[in-house]
Design a protein around this motif. Structure first.
Motif, PDB file in Angstrom:
ATOM      1  N   ALA A   1       6.277  -3.476  15.600  1.00 40.88           N
ATOM      2  CA  ALA A   1       6.966  -3.170  14.383  1.00 40.88           C
ATOM      3  C   ALA A   1       7.981  -4.159  14.250  1.00 40.88           C
ATOM      4  O   ALA A   1       8.529  -4.449  13.186  1.00 40.88           O
ATOM      5  N   ASP A   2       8.591  -4.902  15.362  1.00 43.64           N
ATOM      6  CA  ASP A   2       9.572  -5.924  14.939  1.00 43.64           C
ATOM      7  C   ASP A   2       9.047  -7.132  14.495  1.00 43.64           C
ATOM      8  O   ASP A   2       9.630  -7.964  14.033  1.00 43.64           O
ATOM      9  N   LYS A   3       7.496  -7.435  14.595  1.00 47.06           N
ATOM     10  CA  LYS A   3       6.856  -8.476  13.861  1.00 47.06           C
ATOM     11  C   LYS A   3       6.242  -8.238  12.626  1.00 47.06           C
ATOM     12  O   LYS A   3       5.910  -9.192  11.877  1.00 47.06           O
ATOM     13  N   PHE A   4       5.718  -6.842  12.582  1.00 44.17           N
ATOM     14  CA  PHE A   4       4.805  -6.818  11.286  1.00 44.17           C
ATOM     15  C   PHE A   4       5.676  -5.778  10.398  1.00 44.17           C
ATOM     16  O   PHE A   4       5.979  -4.548  10.928  1.00 44.17           O
ATOM     17  N   SER A   5       5.355  -5.627   9.037  1.00 48.24           N
ATOM     18  CA  SER A   5       5.579  -4.485   8.309  1.00 48.24           C
ATOM     19  C   SER A   5       4.562  -4.299   7.251  1.00 48.24           C
ATOM     20  O   SER A   5       3.897  -5.473   6.806  1.00 48.24           O
ATOM     21  N   PHE A   6       4.143  -3.429   6.743  1.00 44.29           N
ATOM     22  CA  PHE A   6       3.075  -3.031   5.829  1.00 44.29           C
ATOM     23  C   PHE A   6       3.610  -2.405   4.495  1.00 44.29           C
ATOM     24  O   PHE A   6       4.481  -1.447   4.602  1.00 44.29           O
ATOM     25  N   HIS A   7       3.099  -2.561   3.246  1.00 42.20           N
ATOM     26  CA  HIS A   7       3.405  -1.979   2.115  1.00 42.20           C
ATOM     27  C   HIS A   7       2.124  -1.538   1.460  1.00 42.20           C
ATOM     28  O   HIS A   7       1.226  -2.081   1.578  1.00 42.20           O
ATOM     29  N   VAL A   8       2.340  -0.445   0.572  1.00 44.73           N
ATOM     30  CA  VAL A   8       1.426  -0.372  -0.490  1.00 44.73           C
ATOM     31  C   VAL A   8       1.930  -0.233  -1.814  1.00 44.73           C
ATOM     32  O   VAL A   8       3.036   0.314  -2.177  1.00 44.73           O
TER      33      VAL A   8
END
Length: 242
Positions: A230-237
């Motif tokens: 979670a400190d490297k990736f983020s996702f959105h929609v």
């Protein structure tokens, strides 16, 4: 540094102020924040208000609390992506200007579990292949992947290959084309396998993406369970009003 009073709840104002201070570099990545007493005093709010703001900031992965040590500013995610379209981890890593890589941990075939039979609508005599891999960015482990697929959907020599995309292997015969996926996202804390595999600190959270990949005939042909740092990736929609 005291926040200005407006019509919103105080904890929302505290959240905005702390985010602004982080963006301005007043509080740097991986830096320890002042104590709750000092921070509440400088902002002119109660410790209860501050604690609520910190709780929500922790949920957003803006900060991380280490029991008995203090509260620290999290690193900003390097990789960010929308989940409306199917895209590979490799493409996300390349978009960030880094080189993707793969470490193969294991590949095995076995009789299907009850979940596999329901998921793939297969017989109990049909073999299911399970693969464990680690995806890297410039050599650093960032995603732990577990993939399951019925063996008869894969080329006969797939298990002895040293590399290659599962998507490409599934579509190699021309009989399968992955059309869409249904994704479930769950935040988790320390995971006994994924966390040490990804060299995570005990307090580093993970984002788990569970994906059912369907072909044009609405068959589930691949099940993936990917653990992202979670400190490297983020996702959105993108959500559109209807």
């Amino acid at each position: 540094m005291t926040i200005k009073v407006d019509h919103r709840h105080l904890y929302l104002q505290v959240i905005d102020r702390l985010k602004q201070d982080i963006d301005k570099g007043i509080f740097k990545e991986k830096e320890k924040l002042p104590s709750e007493f000092e921070l509440a005093k400088s902002l002119g709010v109660s410790r209860a208000t501050l604690r609520e703001a910190l709780r929500l900031l922790e949920e957003e992965n803006v900060i991380v609390r280490r029991h008995g040590v203090g509260t620290f500013v999290n690193s900003k995610p390097i990789f960010t992506s929308g989940i409306e379209q199917l895209s590979s981890v490799s493409s996300m890593i390349r978009k960030a200007g880094m080189e993707p890589g793969t470490i193969y941990l294991s590949s095995m075939q076995a009789i299907p579990s009850e979940d596999d039979i329901l998921r793939f609508q297969c017989g109990d005599e049909q073999s299911v292949v399970t693969m464990e891999r680690v995806r890297t960015a410039n050599g650093e482990p960032v995603v732990y992947c577990v993939d399951k697929v019925p063996k008869n959907y894969l080329p006969n020599d797939f298990l002895i290959r040293e590399e290659g995309s599962i998507f490409t292997a599934l579509e190699e015969s021309g009989e399968i084309h992955i059309s869409y996926a249904v994704t479930f996202i769950d935040p988790v804390g320390y995971h006994e396998i994924a966390s040490p595999t990804l060299n995570c600190e005990p307090e580093t959270s993970l984002l788990v993406l569970k994906q059912l990949h369907y072909d044009e005939n609405d068959r589930v042909v691949l099940y993936s369970k990917n653990y992202f740092r979670a400190d490297k990736f983020s996702f959105h929609v993108v959500r559109k009003r209807v």
